[in-house]
Scaffold this active site. Sequence first.
Site: not given
Length: 569
Positions: A235-237, A486
């Site tokens: 997730i995300s980075a 986010h």
Amino acid sequence: MHLFQDLSMWPLVVYQGVLNRLPGWTNDNLTVSIQGATVQGRSTNGVEAFTGIPYAQAPVKNLRLRPPQRITQELGTIDGTGHAMACPQQKPRQEDFAGIMDLMSFLGDSGVTVPVPTEQSEDCLTVTVTRPGGTTSLDRLPVLFYVHGGGFEIGCTEDNDPADFVRYGIDIGKPFIFVAVNYRINGFGFLPGQRVADEGVANLGLLDQRLGLEWTADNIASFGGDPDKVTIWGISAGSISVFDQMALNNGNHSHSLTGRPLFHAAIMSSGSMTPAESVSSEKAERVYERVVQAAGCSEAANSLKCLREVDYETFHHAVSSLPGPLSYNGLALSYLPRPDGKTLQESPEILAREGKYATVPMILGTMEDEGTLISVLQRNLTTTDHLVNYLQGCFFAEASSHQMTELVDTYAQGQACVENGSPFGTGSANEIFPGFKERSAVIGDVIFILMRRLFLKYSAAAYPDVPSWSYMGSFNKGAPVFGTTHGSDTAPFFNGNGTVHAAETLRRHFLNFVYSLDPNESDDRQSWPRWATSQEQLRVFASETSLIVDGYRSRAFEWIADNIGILHV
């Protein structure tokens, strides 16, 4: 203790949700034998966990700022019953404090919060394995290998507890093993600069993740996992990292010693290809020089050698002298994966367009309002001109102000931009200060939402027979300020809440995919078509699921696709 009484102790992983450690862990002489060690575990409520298992030598002293090294010595008994040490976190700077407090004041009931402080150390290259209780080495369960997020500058394996997700797999008859990897972040893992490039020590965090995957291939069978059925997820980075793992070494995802594939499928949640300037660019070199100066190494004959020799506190302080993700710069990150001609041989969008990545089935998704959480931190960007200058000055140095004006103009102007901005579908509501909704729309799209679509377009052209699916999370639609922002998906996956429907839908589809490389089942009420076939996304609301054509904001998408070569962070 006041929330920010000791800034050095707070990793501030707002992207990753609340830390959810379950009380009452018990140790019933639970052990697993692996190569060179015996690992002690803990169990509770039908789930077993083995935390903080080293997969590499401690990257300290002369191993600081070097690729991870395999463990060659016997480790004896590893206590995996406690908490895994976090890698050093990017510490917030004093000048970022006002923006952080702005962010905290808006969080409210958004479901995105700050976790409990966790201990940090350079000796942090570990994995944590979570599995159904009673699993044996004969079970050969599929494996979900998770890469945490945090903007490549904060975050650790303990940001989210997978126990509830693992229990869900048991409940629906699809048990699986969850492996989470700690990797070096910020300047410890992603220091850029010409000297870094010359010595071939860039993107160390990606190399850490890769060695963690190799450890999994070598050892997961002892925990009851199948090394031939590993799905990588982030997730995300962590999601950007999944793409980078697919693109590492131009798509070679084989074990460096055995040659066997390290994973057979991929899931990217809020992140995919992220175009970036090279590790030796002017922007990258400024980051390096700032760290060198803050560490007192400016006069050293070999500044990189000096950075290895300074004490931990000095280096940690120097790394944190640059803006972090919770700053005015936002996602114009100081530290992130950059093309180095070695591990990432070219910028990710070039690797994607040329098909230089592992061709495995994949799921890609984003939240509907990716940009809102990030856009609270720039209160003074109240006009379109301010936004243009911000994008050109902080994010995309290779672009001109005229080009950034063209991009922003694709989102309309004035009141029309407010009404069509993010959180999307809320009219003029949620414009908490002038420019917020415009900025949220642009940044969310160019970093996450429309970049995902462009990667899918590249993929469909290069490998039309490789299946892919896409989704949009809209389950917090109508939530004040942020919408479905986010990081919203951490709660459904890890806590089983947010909304019951979202948790059940996303978890079930993901585990279908982990088991069969297809998120659909014959009894699904809502079929999820492949993206290349339909260009549709599965849209997950709070109480229902539908399909949406992946063609929204087409003017912005066309501009991004035509100008991708200047959108290097």
